[in-house]
Scaffold this active site. Sequence first.
Site, short mmCIF file in Angstrom:
data_model
loop_
_atom_site.label_atom_id
_atom_site.label_comp_id
_atom_site.label_asym_id
_atom_site.label_seq_id
_atom_site.Cartn_x
_atom_site.Cartn_y
_atom_site.Cartn_z
CE LYS A 171 39.81 28.43 31.87
NZ LYS A 171 41.04 28.55 32.64
CG MET A 178 32.78 33.74 41.10
SD MET A 178 31.64 34.92 41.79
CE MET A 178 32.53 36.43 41.70
CG ASP A 230 40.17 31.75 29.59
OD1 ASP A 230 41.13 31.62 28.81
OD2 ASP A 230 40.22 31.48 30.80
C1 LIG Z 1 45.57 32.71 31.52
C2 LIG Z 1 44.16 32.19 31.67
C3 LIG Z 1 44.17 30.72 31.18
O1 LIG Z 1 42.93 30.20 30.96
O2 LIG Z 1 43.84 32.27 33.04
P1 LIG Z 1 42.51 32.08 33.97
O3 LIG Z 1 41.82 33.42 34.07
O4 LIG Z 1 41.65 31.05 33.33
O5 LIG Z 1 43.00 31.66 35.32
C4 LIG Z 1 43.21 33.00 30.80
O6 LIG Z 1 43.57 32.95 29.44
C5 LIG Z 1 43.00 34.42 31.20
O7 LIG Z 1 41.81 34.80 30.57
P2 LIG Z 1 40.78 35.81 31.23
O8 LIG Z 1 40.47 35.43 32.64
O9 LIG Z 1 39.62 35.91 30.27
O10 LIG Z 1 41.67 37.09 31.27
P3 LIG Z 1 41.37 38.56 30.81
O11 LIG Z 1 40.18 39.06 31.55
O12 LIG Z 1 41.40 38.64 29.33
O13 LIG Z 1 42.69 39.27 31.37
C6 LIG Z 1 42.89 39.66 32.71
C7 LIG Z 1 44.28 40.26 32.82
O14 LIG Z 1 45.26 39.21 32.78
C8 LIG Z 1 46.39 39.56 32.01
N1 LIG Z 1 46.53 38.61 30.89
C9 LIG Z 1 45.50 37.80 30.54
C10 LIG Z 1 45.65 36.88 29.53
C11 LIG Z 1 46.89 36.83 28.85
N2 LIG Z 1 47.09 35.97 27.85
N3 LIG Z 1 47.89 37.65 29.19
C12 LIG Z 1 47.73 38.54 30.21
O15 LIG Z 1 48.67 39.27 30.53
C13 LIG Z 1 46.16 40.99 31.55
O16 LIG Z 1 46.79 41.82 32.49
C14 LIG Z 1 44.64 41.18 31.66
O17 LIG Z 1 44.31 42.50 31.96
N1 LIG Z 2 29.31 36.11 35.70
C1 LIG Z 2 30.46 36.13 36.38
N2 LIG Z 2 30.88 35.05 37.05
C2 LIG Z 2 32.06 35.05 37.72
N3 LIG Z 2 32.88 36.11 37.79
C3 LIG Z 2 32.54 37.22 37.14
C4 LIG Z 2 31.32 37.28 36.41
N4 LIG Z 2 31.26 38.50 35.88
C5 LIG Z 2 32.35 39.16 36.25
N5 LIG Z 2 33.14 38.41 37.02
C6 LIG Z 2 34.46 38.82 37.58
O1 LIG Z 2 35.48 38.02 36.94
C7 LIG Z 2 36.43 37.54 37.91
C8 LIG Z 2 37.04 36.22 37.42
O2 LIG Z 2 36.04 35.30 37.41
P1 LIG Z 2 36.11 33.76 37.00
O3 LIG Z 2 35.81 33.63 35.56
O4 LIG Z 2 35.24 33.02 37.92
O5 LIG Z 2 37.60 33.34 37.31
P2 LIG Z 2 38.82 32.83 36.43
O6 LIG Z 2 39.05 33.88 35.35
O7 LIG Z 2 39.92 32.73 37.41
O8 LIG Z 2 38.42 31.50 35.87
C9 LIG Z 2 35.62 37.42 39.19
O9 LIG Z 2 36.41 37.52 40.33
C10 LIG Z 2 34.62 38.57 39.07
O10 LIG Z 2 35.15 39.75 39.63
#
Ligand SMILES: C[C@@](CO)(OP(=O)(O)O)[C@H](O)COP(=O)(O)OP(=O)(O)OC[C@H]1O[C@@H](n2ccc(N)nc2=O)[C@H](O)[C@@H]1O
Ligand SMILES: Nc1ncnc2c1ncn2[C@@H]1O[C@H](COP(=O)(O)OP(=O)(O)O)[C@@H](O)[C@H]1O
Length: 283
Positions: free
Chosen positions: A13, A97, A138
């Site tokens: 995405k 990743m 996400d």
């Molecule tokens: C901000 C976004 C935009 O798409 O960043 P990316 O991860 O895709 O770069 C996402 O919503 C991320 O979603 P995701 O990657 O699933 O994050 P999570 O595992 O739920 O959260 C990881 C950590 O980021 C912080 N977190 C995440 C999402 C949010 N809205 N607020 C936060 O503060 C929290 O500290 C959480 O412990």
């Molecule tokens: N199946 C998976 N694919 C990628 N990353 C994973 C997976 N399972 C756990 N992870 C953990 O989630 C973290 C974030 O992964 P990813 O989804 O690729 O990045 P982002 O959230 O930045 O889009 C990775 O660095 C890894 O430690």
Amino acid sequence: MTTATLSLPAPAKLNLFLHITSRRDDGYHNLQTLFQFLDHGDTLHFRLRSDGQIRLLTDLPGVAADDNLIIRAAQMLKQASGTPLGADIQLDKTLPMGGGIGGGSSDAATTLLGLNTLWKTDLNLDQLAELGIRLGADVPVFVRGHAAWAEGVGEQLTPVELDEPWFLVVAPDCQVSTAEIFSDERLTRNTSPITLAAFVAGGGRNDCLPVVTTRYPEIRNTLILLNKYCEAKMTGTGSCLFGAFPNEREADKVRARLPATLRSFVARGCNVSPLHRELQKQA
Ligand SMILES: C[C@@](CO)(OP(=O)(O)O)[C@H](O)COP(=O)(O)OP(=O)(O)OC[C@H]1O[C@@H](n2ccc(N)nc2=O)[C@H](O)[C@@H]1O
Ligand SMILES: Nc1ncnc2c1ncn2[C@@H]1O[C@H](COP(=O)(O)OP(=O)(O)O)[C@@H](O)[C@H]1O
């Protein structure tokens, strides 16, 4: 006859913009973003097991099997549905990743939908999205499978129809931890909420960009490079950067001018997730 195997895509995405509007009491952040899928991603292969075991046959460097979102999603669905069945799962990983293109979340959503089909557990999309949010903010958009305007922590989704341009996506050689960016005190967290119409008229920005480019000089340098050829943006909390093009040829032309050492790909933006298109084809 029972289908014993299933292969499904786990698409990437993009966040076309990302505003952070506030910080909640639990530390999570309320945001506004626009999600669109790409027709490019990982592929998962599922094989039914009747003994109830769930095994991931592919190693992901740096991620223990029990932490892998694929195993966590499978176990969560098994528990929620009470099925006695299990699965062997193989992963063809192509997405970078920690790139902000949602590879882990998409793998989790594909596992939820794929095993729900293979196990015939019959959870609906609302129930699967509810399981998904417990794995990551996400995951629900990948479960629902439509480009969306998102609010809350990303779980309040309104489906939208967007242009479907071609994107050049560039992945600087670093992984960005989402938690690390959201805990940086320099992050802007008070952007005023906007409407979809205001975004369409005036655009938006990525509030994480200043912090990410300060912490990661390689992302800053790649942004400067890509900006020579197009309006470069960052997805999520990085590291991936992208530009939009009217057709594949224009995107390929810019890609050809980038250093060969820089990981990149060209893909079409999609309003319907390739996962859902494939599931419909197989139904
Ligand atoms: C901000 C976004 C935009 O798409 O960043 P990316 O991860 O895709 O770069 C996402 O919503 C991320 O979603 P995701 O990657 O699933 O994050 P999570 O595992 O739920 O959260 C990881 C950590 O980021 C912080 N977190 C995440 C999402 C949010 N809205 N607020 C936060 O503060 C929290 O500290 C959480 O412990
Ligand atoms: N199946 C998976 N694919 C990628 N990353 C994973 C997976 N399972 C756990 N992870 C953990 O989630 C973290 C974030 O992964 P990813 O989804 O690729 O990045 P982002 O959230 O930045 O889009 C990775 O660095 C890894 O430690």
